[in-house]
Write a protein that holds these residues in place. Structure first.
Motif, short mmCIF file in Angstrom:
data_model
loop_
_atom_site.label_atom_id
_atom_site.label_comp_id
_atom_site.label_asym_id
_atom_site.label_seq_id
_atom_site.Cartn_x
_atom_site.Cartn_y
_atom_site.Cartn_z
N ARG A 17 0.83 -1.20 0.00
CA ARG A 17 0.00 0.00 0.00
C ARG A 17 0.87 1.25 0.00
NH1 ARG A 17 -5.23 -0.31 0.51
NH2 ARG A 17 -5.37 1.83 1.30
N LEU A 18 0.31 2.33 -0.58
CA LEU A 18 1.03 3.60 -0.70
C LEU A 18 0.22 4.73 -0.06
CD1 LEU A 18 2.24 3.27 -4.42
CD2 LEU A 18 3.58 2.84 -2.35
N ASP A 19 -0.33 4.45 1.11
CA ASP A 19 -1.15 5.47 1.77
C ASP A 19 -0.35 6.75 2.06
OD1 ASP A 19 -3.82 4.02 2.42
OD2 ASP A 19 -2.26 2.61 3.03
N HIS A 20 0.96 6.61 2.23
CA HIS A 20 1.77 7.78 2.56
C HIS A 20 1.87 8.77 1.41
CE1 HIS A 20 4.47 4.95 0.58
NE2 HIS A 20 5.25 5.97 0.27
N LEU A 21 1.46 8.34 0.21
CA LEU A 21 1.50 9.26 -0.94
C LEU A 21 0.24 10.10 -1.06
CD1 LEU A 21 3.11 7.08 -3.77
CD2 LEU A 21 4.22 8.63 -2.16
N LEU A 22 -0.79 9.81 -0.26
CA LEU A 22 -2.03 10.58 -0.35
C LEU A 22 -1.75 12.03 0.06
CD1 LEU A 22 -4.61 8.07 1.18
CD2 LEU A 22 -4.07 8.50 -1.23
N PRO A 23 -2.28 12.98 -0.70
CA PRO A 23 -1.95 14.39 -0.44
C PRO A 23 -2.73 14.96 0.75
CG PRO A 23 -3.51 14.25 -2.24
CD PRO A 23 -3.15 12.83 -1.87
N GLU A 24 -2.15 16.00 1.33
CA GLU A 24 -2.84 16.75 2.38
C GLU A 24 -3.40 18.06 1.84
OE1 GLU A 24 -0.12 17.33 5.56
OE2 GLU A 24 0.00 15.21 6.09
N ARG A 25 -2.78 18.57 0.80
CA ARG A 25 -3.27 19.77 0.12
C ARG A 25 -3.43 19.45 -1.35
NH1 ARG A 25 -3.14 24.42 2.92
NH2 ARG A 25 -3.28 25.59 0.96
N MET A 26 -4.36 20.16 -1.99
CA MET A 26 -4.60 19.92 -3.40
C MET A 26 -5.08 21.21 -4.05
SD MET A 26 -6.81 16.89 -5.26
CE MET A 26 -5.59 15.68 -4.81
N SER A 27 -4.61 21.44 -5.26
CA SER A 27 -5.08 22.56 -6.07
C SER A 27 -5.72 22.00 -7.33
CB SER A 27 -3.91 23.47 -6.45
OG SER A 27 -3.00 22.77 -7.29
N PHE A 28 -6.32 22.86 -8.12
CA PHE A 28 -6.91 22.37 -9.36
C PHE A 28 -5.82 21.80 -10.27
CE2 PHE A 28 -7.47 23.19 -13.87
CZ PHE A 28 -8.48 22.28 -14.13
N THR A 29 -4.68 22.45 -10.34
CA THR A 29 -3.59 21.98 -11.21
C THR A 29 -3.18 20.57 -10.80
OG1 THR A 29 -2.81 24.25 -11.46
CG2 THR A 29 -1.29 22.49 -12.07
N GLN A 30 -3.10 20.31 -9.48
CA GLN A 30 -2.71 18.99 -9.00
C GLN A 30 -3.81 17.97 -9.30
OE1 GLN A 30 -1.31 16.90 -4.81
NE2 GLN A 30 -1.30 19.12 -4.98
N ALA A 31 -5.07 18.37 -9.10
CA ALA A 31 -6.18 17.46 -9.39
C ALA A 31 -6.24 17.12 -10.87
CB ALA A 31 -7.49 18.09 -8.93
N GLN A 32 -5.98 18.10 -11.71
CA GLN A 32 -5.99 17.86 -13.15
C GLN A 32 -4.88 16.87 -13.53
OE1 GLN A 32 -4.87 21.21 -15.66
NE2 GLN A 32 -6.36 20.61 -17.19
N ALA A 33 -3.67 17.06 -12.96
CA ALA A 33 -2.58 16.13 -13.25
C ALA A 33 -2.93 14.72 -12.78
CB ALA A 33 -1.30 16.61 -12.57
N LEU A 34 -3.62 14.59 -11.66
CA LEU A 34 -4.01 13.28 -11.14
C LEU A 34 -4.98 12.59 -12.08
CD1 LEU A 34 -3.77 11.29 -8.78
CD2 LEU A 34 -5.65 12.52 -7.67
N LEU A 35 -5.91 13.34 -12.64
CA LEU A 35 -6.87 12.76 -13.57
C LEU A 35 -6.21 12.41 -14.90
CD1 LEU A 35 -9.96 15.06 -12.95
CD2 LEU A 35 -9.62 12.72 -12.14
#
Length: 971
Positions: free
Chosen positions: A644-662
């Motif tokens: 598992r990679l739970d430690h990679l889950l973000p604590e902050r997010m912006s639209f730019t980051q959400a777009q890159a994730l999608l």
């Protein structure tokens, strides 16, 4: 001592001659009894240097750039004197002298440095040929008349000394002057009947003195009179060596052939000798061959070509580029990021010209604002604060870092004017560079070459007229002349059982084996070409000239004599190198013809293999065939961690980051979760991104100027176009300084005109729609709970809205500003309900307790295309396309669900390569053309929309993560 002299032997090592002498002494009797055993092998420059030492005529070395600068000054004095004489004659009523009679005058006005360099070369060539410049009463061809004027004007000697008549020296001596001085001294000693101990018993000549040009026959005549025995070495071996030529397809296969030959045990010598000397003649760069040798545990040859592209030879030019207005921020970033030395220890970061804390702070500022503005000043303030609060043990280091930062700041805040590059002002800027080089240099290594280059430039600048500005072209020519070519760090001597030379004439095979790496076109020096009238005039006044073909024959003859001295010659031709076919070698063709062969008789690497044995010229090696491995044709679309990679889950997010994730979870994990990003120097805003930031800042400035608290926002009156242009001009040096660089005037004007027209449309359109701007770059930060499979996960979703406005009833509107070349992309996103950035802005307002917007009454949203001056909105007062209002709630829902799905996969240990998954689903290759690609991507978007999801596509192959996402390079 005994000397072996050859016209092309300059650069040959003394060791081979001394070893030859030692072997001859041990077998043929005492030294001096064997005529074929010299102590040293010398060429023209080496012999003159030896005689200078014996005759007390040595002087410090002189940079050629210094001599060109001195010549440049002398030419200027000659022209000024002639113009003054002509003007004086005209005032007295006498005939005016014709200034065009001085041959280089017109070219000197256009390109003074090149003109001075060419005239100096003519002068040196005429002196070495033995020409005695006649008095001005003799009419000469135009070029020789200019050489005569220069020679009569110049006082040859080292700076600070005096010549005949007590006049100060104005031209430092060159090789031709050294030769002339040696001959003059020997003539004087001979006329006085003085016997001077030269310490030379005999000289063995590879060429007859009468076959040499210029003053050289006279020099050997004087040496003979001084008691030095002269003898001719003879014609040398006339038989061709045992020749093997291997023709390869490329440099890599050729390196394998040469490395195998050098690593294989030697076979019997054709001559029957027990000890067979091995020499390597490397006439082509050995970088690839050296790597092949190291892989086999063998010493490298180190015959790597020098280059002006070495880092330590770029320092000076880069520094002065940054010091000259307008400042190029990309050059400034390169200077800040320049690493000049390896770290002190194996794992240490390479050492830069600028201290690491300064480099990081200033590069971070330039990535925020690609110019010298508030971000730059804030970075300096942080460095000052850090220095003031540093503990005692690091205070001195922080102080030195701050001084370096201040020096760079002074350099870019007060740059040299491009049209006023005065030598004194340039020399003043070099103090900072000298200080930084000395601060990081370790007393040896490549940085000493940089310091020598700076010292030479200072000397050159000191010899130029202080009030005459240099053009940028001339300054660059001076820098190039001062720098020369940098020695490669790979050109290191390593202990080896063979001798290495780079020129055929320097080869001392002594009947042994020669491996010739990379025979190519034979590089011959370019002789000075004189026209028939000039030849006649030169010979009339003492010169001895050889036809160009005869001078070339001296070099070709020496090379052939050396190659014929080998008993066996193995030539390895690399084929294509650096994407070019090599030019054929005339020497190799001659040897092949003498052996009765042609290019058709050359071997290929495959012909050297017989079963499991590789053999060439009596040397053999066993071979092992590796097992065949079939590469997998299955395309990788995800990576699994196995846990598992739970430690990679973000604590902050912006639209730019959400777009890159999608778009691509793999790229998101690299960039945001693991922090693997391009270097700051590669992240400076440029192109549309830079221009968009600039125009955003213009909007922000105009809104701030026109905001009235009493009105609750900005005035509805659109700003004057002239004011828009003024704000644009004021912000360019801060946010887009590259637009001020030479050659960018058209682009700057085009962008400025578009921005003025577009922003006028922006404010006028909002006013016509009754919308009052209430804020720009409005930051927001709201908690967002993500429903993941492992339980709720709360993040802080933040960002900033470009433009907030509201109508007369207080209903909010958000406008996102875009500088884009596409006229349809953002309209398509709006019409299909996939403008998720607008949805995130509407959500931020709905979550704001002070905003009238809520989930039931969301804010109106839209785009404004800055480049085209158009709105994309459902508000018909802004956009006449009658668009359907966008369902921002549905778009936000699909955004959140997509983010939750991607994060669930990552937490479970699987990171998808979204870009690869899209390619596989669409059935297209990574390098598909634009139109077919867009067609299949549109179909995939429709499919995702029909399933209630969303597809965000921003192809990784166009970005910095293409290779890490396996879209380019090896799989």
């Amino acid at each position: 001592m005994e000397i072996e002299f050859g016209w092309t032997a300059d650069g040959a090592d003394w060791a081979s001659a001394s070893a030859h002498r030692a072997r001859s002494t041990s077998t043929d009797g005492p030294a001096g009894e064997n005529d074929a055993a010299p102590d040293a092998r010398l060429g023209p420059r080496g012999l003159v240097a030896l005689l200078q030492g014996r005759l007390a005529l040595t002087h410090p070395p002189v940079e050629q750039a210094v001599r060109i600068a001195q010549t440049m000054r002398l030419i200027g004095e000659i022209i000024a004197e002639r113009e003054g004489a002509g003007a004086g004659a005209g005032q007295r009523g006498g005939p005016r002298s014709n200034p065009e009679e001085f041959w280089p005058e017109h070219s000197f006005a256009v390109d003074p440095w090149s003109t001075a360099a060419h005239l100096l070369r003519l002068r040196d060539a005429s002196i070495e040929a033995g020409w005695n410049a006649p008095d001005p009463v003799h009419r000469l061809p135009a070029r020789l008349a200019a050489v005569r004027d220069l020679e009569h004007r110049a006082v040859v000697g080292m700076p600070g000394t005096s010549g005949d008549g007590g006049l100060p020296a104005s031209l430092s001596p060159g090789p031709a002057d050294d030769l002339r001085d040696v001959i003059a001294t020997l003539v004087e000693l001979d006329s006085l009947g003085v016997t001077w101990p030269l310490g030379i018993d005999a000289i063995t000549l590879a060429e007859y003195p009468t076959a040499l040009p210029g003053l050289w026959p006279r020099l050997f005549e004087l040496l003979d009179a001084a008691g030095v025995r002269l003898r001719h070495a003879g014609t040398g071996p006339q038989h061709a060596p045992d020749l093997e030529v291997v023709q390869c397809l490329d440099e890599w296969s050729a390196a394998d052939v040469a490395a195998r030959f050098l690593s294989a045990p030697a076979g019997p010598d054709p001559t029957g000798s027990d000890q067979v000397p091995l020499s390597v003649l490397a006439t082509t760069d050995t970088t690839v061959l050296d790597r092949a040798l190291h892989r086999r545990g063998m010493p490298a040859l180190g015959a790597v070509e020098p280059s002006t592209d070495r880092a330590h030879h770029q320092v000076l030019g880069l520094f002065l580029d940054v010091a000259t207005a307008p400042v190029d921020v990309h050059q400034l970033a390169a200077l800040l990021d320049l690493r000049v030395l390896p770290g002190m220890h194996r794992d240490d970061e390479p050492i830069g010209l600028v201290p690491a804390p300064v480099r990081r702070e200033l590069l971070r500022a330039l990535t925020r604002e690609p110019g010298i503005g508030p971000a730059w000043r804030e970075a300096l303030a942080r460095l000052e604060e850090k220095s003031a609060s540093a503990p005692a043990e690091s205070r001195d280091r922080e102080r030195r870092a701050l001084e370096a930062a201040r020096g760079i700041d002074r350099l870019v805040r007060d740059p040299l004017p491009a049209d006023g590059l005065l030598p004194g002002a340039i020399a003043g800027r070099l103090d900072l560079l000298t200080e930084r080089l000395r601060a990081v240099a370790r007393g040896e290594g490549d940085l000493l070459a940089s310091l020598a280059q700076v010292t030479a430039l200072r000397e050159v600048l000191g010899m130029l007229g202080p009030g005459a500005p240099l053009s940028r072209r001339t300054l660059q020519q001076v820098i190039d002349a001062c720098g020369g070519a940098g020695r490669s760090p790979l050109a290191r001597a390593e202990v080896a059982p063979w001798a290495v030379t780079t020129r055929p004439a320097q080869l001392h095979a002594e009947g042994g084996t020669v491996l010739w790496w990379g025979p190519a076109e034979d590089a011959l020096p370019s002789p000075m070409l004189w026209d028939p009238d000039e030849v006649q005039t030169l010979e009339e006044f003492g010169a001895r000239l050889l036809p160009p073909a005869q001078e070339s024959a001296l070099h070709v003859g020496a090379a052939l004599r050396a190659l014929r001295g080998a008993s066996r010659l193995i030539a390895v031709l690399p084929g294509r190198r650096l994407e070019k076919e090599p030019t054929p070698s005339g020497l190799l063709t001659h040897l092949e013809s003498a052996a009765g062969r042609s290019a058709k008789d050359r071997l290929s690497p495959a012909q050297l293999i017989d079963g499991t044995t590789w053999s060439l010229a009596g040397r053999s090696l066993p071979l092992r065939t590796p097992d065949l491995q079939e590469p997998s044709s299955q395309q990788l679309t995800s990576r699994s961690a196995g846990h598992r990679l739970d430690h990679l889950l973000p604590e902050r997010m912006s639209f730019t980051q959400a777009q890159a994730l999608l778009e691509c979870p793999h790229r998101w994990a690299l960039e945001y979760a693991l922090g693997i990003r391009p270097a700051q120097v590669a992240s400076l805003p440029t192109g549309p991104r830079m221009i968009g930031t600039l125009v955003h800042a213009v909007v922000e400035t105009l809104v701030d100027e026109r905001t009235d608290p009493g009105l609750g926002g900005a005035s509805l009156e659109p700003p004057d176009p002239r004011r828009i242009g003024e704000v644009f001009d004021a912000l360019v040096p801060q946010l887009a300084s590259e637009l001020d660089l030479p050659g960018r005037a058209f682009e700057r004007t085009e962008v400025r005109d578009r921005a003025v027209r577009s922003l006028r449309e922006l404010f006028a359109g909002l006013a016509d729609a009754g919308l009052r701007v209430t804020g720009t770059e409005s930051e927001f930060s709201r908690p967002l709970t993500l429903r993941l499979a492992g339980g709720p996960h709360e993040v802080v979703f933040g960002g900033s809205r470009d433009l907030d406005a509201q109508d007369a009833d207080g209903r909010p509107t958000v406008i996102d500003l875009k500088w884009s070349f596409s006229r349809t992309r953002y309209g398509d996103l709006f019409d299909t309900g996939e403008a998720i950035q607008l949805a995130s802005y509407a959500w931020s307002l709905a979550e704001d307790p002070d905003s009238p917007a809520d989930a039931d009454h969301p804010a109106d949203v839209g785009y404004f295309l800055l480049r085209n001056g158009e709105f994309v909105s459902a508000n018909r007062s802004l956009d006449a396309h009658r668009r359907t209002p966008m369902d921002v709630d549905d778009a936000w829902r699909r955004l959140v669900e997509g983010v939750q799905q991607r994060l669930d996969e990552i937490a479970g240990g699987t990171v998808a390569l979204g870009c690869q998954q899209l390619l596989e689903a669409a059935g297209i290759p990574a390098d598909a053309e634009y139109r077919p690609r867009q067609k299949v991507v549109a179909a995939q978007r429709d499919l995702a929309r029909a399933e209630g999801g969303i597809l965000v596509e921003d192809h990784c192959a166009r970005g910095d993560y293409a290779q890490l996402c396996l879209l380019t390079g090896g799989k």
